[in-house]
Scaffold this motif. Sequence first.
Motif, short mmCIF file in Angstrom:
data_model
loop_
_atom_site.label_atom_id
_atom_site.label_comp_id
_atom_site.label_asym_id
_atom_site.label_seq_id
_atom_site.Cartn_x
_atom_site.Cartn_y
_atom_site.Cartn_z
N VAL A 163 -13.41 0.75 0.91
CA VAL A 163 -13.02 0.66 -0.50
C VAL A 163 -13.94 1.51 -1.36
N VAL A 164 -13.33 2.44 -2.11
CA VAL A 164 -14.08 3.26 -3.05
C VAL A 164 -14.30 2.50 -4.35
N GLY A 165 -13.25 1.81 -4.82
CA GLY A 165 -13.36 1.05 -6.06
C GLY A 165 -12.06 0.37 -6.41
N THR A 166 -12.10 -0.40 -7.50
CA THR A 166 -10.93 -1.13 -7.95
C THR A 166 -10.71 -0.93 -9.44
N LEU A 167 -9.47 -1.07 -9.86
CA LEU A 167 -9.08 -1.12 -11.27
C LEU A 167 -8.22 -2.36 -11.43
N ALA A 168 -8.50 -3.15 -12.45
CA ALA A 168 -7.73 -4.38 -12.65
C ALA A 168 -7.11 -4.40 -14.03
N GLY A 169 -5.85 -4.78 -14.06
CA GLY A 169 -5.16 -5.03 -15.31
C GLY A 169 -5.03 -6.52 -15.48
N ASP A 170 -3.95 -6.96 -16.09
CA ASP A 170 -3.72 -8.38 -16.31
C ASP A 170 -3.28 -9.07 -15.02
N ASN A 171 -2.34 -8.45 -14.31
CA ASN A 171 -1.81 -9.08 -13.10
C ASN A 171 -1.70 -8.11 -11.92
N THR A 172 -2.39 -6.97 -12.01
CA THR A 172 -2.31 -5.98 -10.96
C THR A 172 -3.70 -5.39 -10.69
N ILE A 173 -4.00 -5.23 -9.40
CA ILE A 173 -5.25 -4.59 -9.00
C ILE A 173 -4.89 -3.35 -8.18
N LEU A 174 -5.52 -2.23 -8.51
CA LEU A 174 -5.37 -1.02 -7.73
C LEU A 174 -6.67 -0.83 -6.97
N VAL A 175 -6.57 -0.80 -5.65
CA VAL A 175 -7.73 -0.61 -4.79
C VAL A 175 -7.63 0.80 -4.20
N TYR B 5 0.83 -1.19 0.00
CA TYR B 5 0.00 0.00 0.00
C TYR B 5 0.86 1.25 0.00
N ALA B 6 0.26 2.34 -0.48
CA ALA B 6 0.87 3.67 -0.45
C ALA B 6 -0.28 4.67 -0.38
N CYS B 7 -0.19 5.57 0.53
CA CYS B 7 -1.24 6.57 0.74
C CYS B 7 -2.58 5.86 0.89
N ASN B 8 -3.57 6.21 0.09
CA ASN B 8 -4.90 5.60 0.22
C ASN B 8 -5.12 4.54 -0.87
N GLN B 9 -4.04 3.89 -1.29
CA GLN B 9 -4.14 2.89 -2.35
C GLN B 9 -3.48 1.59 -1.94
N VAL B 10 -4.12 0.48 -2.29
CA VAL B 10 -3.54 -0.83 -2.07
C VAL B 10 -3.28 -1.42 -3.46
N VAL B 11 -2.10 -1.98 -3.64
CA VAL B 11 -1.74 -2.62 -4.90
C VAL B 11 -1.63 -4.12 -4.64
N ILE B 12 -2.40 -4.89 -5.40
CA ILE B 12 -2.42 -6.34 -5.27
C ILE B 12 -1.86 -6.93 -6.55
N LYS B 13 -0.80 -7.72 -6.44
CA LYS B 13 -0.19 -8.40 -7.60
C LYS B 13 -0.71 -9.83 -7.64
N THR B 14 -1.13 -10.27 -8.85
CA THR B 14 -1.65 -11.62 -9.02
C THR B 14 -0.84 -12.36 -10.09
N PRO C 29 -0.42 -13.85 -13.77
CA PRO C 29 -0.89 -13.27 -15.03
C PRO C 29 -2.29 -13.74 -15.39
N GLY C 30 -3.12 -12.79 -15.80
CA GLY C 30 -4.48 -13.10 -16.24
C GLY C 30 -5.49 -13.28 -15.12
N SER C 31 -5.10 -13.07 -13.88
CA SER C 31 -5.99 -13.36 -12.75
C SER C 31 -6.53 -12.12 -12.05
N ALA C 32 -6.06 -10.95 -12.41
CA ALA C 32 -6.44 -9.75 -11.67
C ALA C 32 -7.93 -9.46 -11.72
N HIS C 33 -8.57 -9.69 -12.87
CA HIS C 33 -10.00 -9.37 -12.97
C HIS C 33 -10.84 -10.20 -12.00
N ALA C 34 -10.56 -11.49 -11.93
CA ALA C 34 -11.33 -12.35 -11.02
C ALA C 34 -11.06 -11.98 -9.56
#
Length: 149
Positions: free
Chosen positions: A117-129, A88-97, A99-104
């Motif tokens: 939690v306000v919301g999430t953004l998901a890439g291929d292997n990274t989630i920003l909360v 985490y940094a400031c008001n954000q949590v970064v979750i590494k998954t 490859p291909g698993s971040a959306h689920a």
Amino acid sequence: MKRQRHRMILEIVENQAVETQEALAEELKKHGFQVTQATVSRDIKELRLFKVMGDDGSYRYAVAERSEQGLAERLRRVFAETVQSVDYACNQVVIKTLPGSAHAAAEMVDTMRWKEVVGTLAGDNTILVILRSIEVAPEVAERFKGMMK
């Protein structure tokens, strides 16, 4: 036509293990629906389909509203099995998954509906909360770590 196509998509994903948008488009064509990959992609978003891991380890599309309890358990398992790190940094949590698993895994975060939690953004292997405040970030990150294997 769209409503009929959506009904057919729901029937297909309910009864078959559809792993890709291309496979779903092919199934729709077999049922008389001429669709592009872009149309299938929009339909997937509108129907709130997401990928879950099946019992055999492969991923398939599933419907969020159907069997919420079973899906919630599957999402917890996907989260636990695919998350590799949480920071985490400031008001954000970064979750590494994996490859291909971040959306689920992000769907799991969204279904928990934590008030922090306000919301999430998901890439291929990274989630920003995105969190509501800086103060809650360490505690939320620890909760996510506790859900990992």
